[in-house]
Write a protein that holds these residues in place. Structure first.
Motif, PDB file in Angstrom:
ATOM      1  N   VAL A  52      55.519  71.750  67.027  1.00 18.56           N
ATOM      2  CA  VAL A  52      54.650  72.917  66.968  1.00 18.56           C
ATOM      3  C   VAL A  52      55.469  74.136  66.562  1.00 18.56           C
ATOM      4  CG1 VAL A  52      53.180  74.452  68.328  1.00 18.56           C
ATOM      5  CG2 VAL A  52      53.079  71.983  68.696  1.00 18.56           C
ATOM      6  N   HIS A  53      55.027  74.788  65.502  1.00 16.60           N
ATOM      7  CA  HIS A  53      55.632  76.043  65.045  1.00 16.60           C
ATOM      8  C   HIS A  53      54.490  77.046  64.891  1.00 16.60           C
ATOM      9  CE1 HIS A  53      59.445  74.087  64.346  1.00 16.60           C
ATOM     10  NE2 HIS A  53      58.823  73.144  63.665  1.00 16.60           N
ATOM     11  N   LEU A  54      54.340  77.924  65.860  1.00  8.99           N
ATOM     12  CA  LEU A  54      53.243  78.891  65.842  1.00  8.99           C
ATOM     13  C   LEU A  54      53.536  80.036  64.872  1.00  8.99           C
ATOM     14  CD1 LEU A  54      52.549  79.205  69.671  1.00  8.99           C
ATOM     15  CD2 LEU A  54      51.262  77.857  68.015  1.00  8.99           C
ATOM     16  N   THR A  55      52.506  80.448  64.171  1.00  9.79           N
ATOM     17  CA  THR A  55      52.621  81.637  63.339  1.00  9.79           C
ATOM     18  C   THR A  55      52.504  82.864  64.245  1.00  9.79           C
ATOM     19  OG1 THR A  55      50.246  81.780  62.966  1.00  9.79           O
ATOM     20  CG2 THR A  55      51.515  80.458  61.385  1.00  9.79           C
TER      21      THR A  55
ATOM     22  N   MET B 109      52.035  77.092  73.569  1.00  8.09           N
ATOM     23  CA  MET B 109      53.072  78.109  73.727  1.00  8.09           C
ATOM     24  C   MET B 109      54.385  77.470  74.187  1.00  8.09           C
ATOM     25  SD  MET B 109      53.670  81.283  73.281  1.00  8.09           S
ATOM     26  CE  MET B 109      52.156  82.194  73.334  1.00  8.09           C
ATOM     27  N   LYS B 110      54.305  76.572  75.147  1.00 11.49           N
ATOM     28  CA  LYS B 110      55.514  75.919  75.656  1.00 11.49           C
ATOM     29  C   LYS B 110      56.096  74.958  74.615  1.00 11.49           C
ATOM     30  CE  LYS B 110      54.172  76.460  80.459  1.00 11.49           C
ATOM     31  NZ  LYS B 110      55.012  77.617  80.617  1.00 11.49           N
ATOM     32  N   ALA B 111      55.236  74.291  73.870  1.00  9.39           N
ATOM     33  CA  ALA B 111      55.709  73.387  72.822  1.00  9.39           C
ATOM     34  C   ALA B 111      56.441  74.176  71.734  1.00  9.39           C
ATOM     35  CB  ALA B 111      54.542  72.607  72.229  1.00  9.39           C
ATOM     36  N   ASP B 112      55.927  75.353  71.417  1.00 10.21           N
ATOM     37  CA  ASP B 112      56.567  76.203  70.414  1.00 10.21           C
ATOM     38  C   ASP B 112      57.957  76.644  70.882  1.00 10.21           C
ATOM     39  OD1 ASP B 112      56.505  77.786  67.941  1.00 10.21           O
ATOM     40  OD2 ASP B 112      56.436  79.510  69.289  1.00 10.21           O
ATOM     41  N   ARG B 113      58.134  76.788  72.174  1.00  9.84           N
ATOM     42  CA  ARG B 113      59.433  77.183  72.731  1.00  9.84           C
ATOM     43  C   ARG B 113      60.409  76.008  72.810  1.00  9.84           C
ATOM     44  NH1 ARG B 113      56.828  80.615  77.603  1.00  9.84           N
ATOM     45  NH2 ARG B 113      56.140  82.385  76.360  1.00  9.84           N
ATOM     46  N   GLY B 114      59.942  74.809  72.454  1.00  2.78           N
ATOM     47  CA  GLY B 114      60.828  73.654  72.409  1.00  2.78           C
ATOM     48  C   GLY B 114      60.880  72.831  73.687  1.00  2.78           C
TER      49      GLY B 114
ATOM     50  N   ARG C 252      46.767  67.543  67.512  1.00  2.50           N
ATOM     51  CA  ARG C 252      45.584  68.242  67.019  1.00  2.50           C
ATOM     52  C   ARG C 252      45.962  69.564  66.350  1.00  2.50           C
ATOM     53  NH1 ARG C 252      42.678  68.779  71.673  1.00  2.50           N
ATOM     54  NH2 ARG C 252      42.317  66.549  71.598  1.00  2.50           N
ATOM     55  N   TYR C 253      46.876  70.300  66.955  1.00  3.99           N
ATOM     56  CA  TYR C 253      47.298  71.583  66.363  1.00  3.99           C
ATOM     57  C   TYR C 253      47.981  71.348  65.018  1.00  3.99           C
ATOM     58  CZ  TYR C 253      49.609  75.962  65.438  1.00  3.99           C
ATOM     59  OH  TYR C 253      50.039  77.106  64.820  1.00  3.99           O
ATOM     60  N   CYS C 254      48.853  70.352  64.950  1.00  5.33           N
ATOM     61  CA  CYS C 254      49.630  70.118  63.732  1.00  5.33           C
ATOM     62  C   CYS C 254      48.782  69.555  62.591  1.00  5.33           C
ATOM     63  CB  CYS C 254      50.797  69.183  64.022  1.00  5.33           C
ATOM     64  SG  CYS C 254      52.053  69.957  65.042  1.00  5.33           S
ATOM     65  N   THR C 255      47.742  68.817  62.915  1.00  2.00           N
ATOM     66  CA  THR C 255      46.939  68.210  61.862  1.00  2.00           C
ATOM     67  C   THR C 255      45.689  69.020  61.516  1.00  2.00           C
ATOM     68  OG1 THR C 255      45.759  66.815  63.452  1.00  2.00           O
ATOM     69  CG2 THR C 255      47.708  65.870  62.362  1.00  2.00           C
ATOM     70  N   GLN C 256      45.144  69.745  62.503  1.00  2.00           N
ATOM     71  CA  GLN C 256      43.891  70.466  62.268  1.00  2.00           C
ATOM     72  C   GLN C 256      44.032  71.986  62.358  1.00  2.00           C
ATOM     73  OE1 GLN C 256      41.024  68.861  64.992  1.00  2.00           O
ATOM     74  NE2 GLN C 256      41.374  66.769  64.333  1.00  2.00           N
ATOM     75  N   GLY C 257      45.117  72.430  62.918  1.00  2.00           N
ATOM     76  CA  GLY C 257      45.336  73.879  63.041  1.00  2.00           C
ATOM     77  C   GLY C 257      44.748  74.486  64.278  1.00  2.00           C
TER      78      GLY C 257
END
Length: 70
Positions: A6-9, A37-42, A65-70
């Motif tokens: 997960v890489h959040l904009t 949020m926690k996934a984005d922090r690694g 779901r976030y990575c494939t569908q946004g």
């Protein structure tokens, strides 16, 4: 190894911050926002699951779901 990183904009991060701090959203929406949020922090799936009291499968599904569908 995680298949979906997960890489959040900046926009997504801002939206998630609003969800987490507004307190007027459904619990499942807040939990999903916390996972992202926690996934984005690694953080590892197991650590996220333990912290948010859900399963690692749920964390992995939210990531996917976030990575494939946004």
């Amino acid at each position: 190894m995680k298949l979906h990183k997960v890489h959040l904009t900046k926009k997504d991060r801002s939206t998630i911050q609003t969800i987490l701090h507004s307190g007027s959203n459904r619990a499942r929406v807040i939990k999903r926002a916390g996972i992202l949020m926690k996934a984005d922090r690694g953080m590892k799936d197991s650590d996220i699951a333990q912290h948010l009291e859900c399963t690692t499968v749920h964390v992995a599904q939210v990531r996917q779901r976030y990575c494939t569908q946004g």
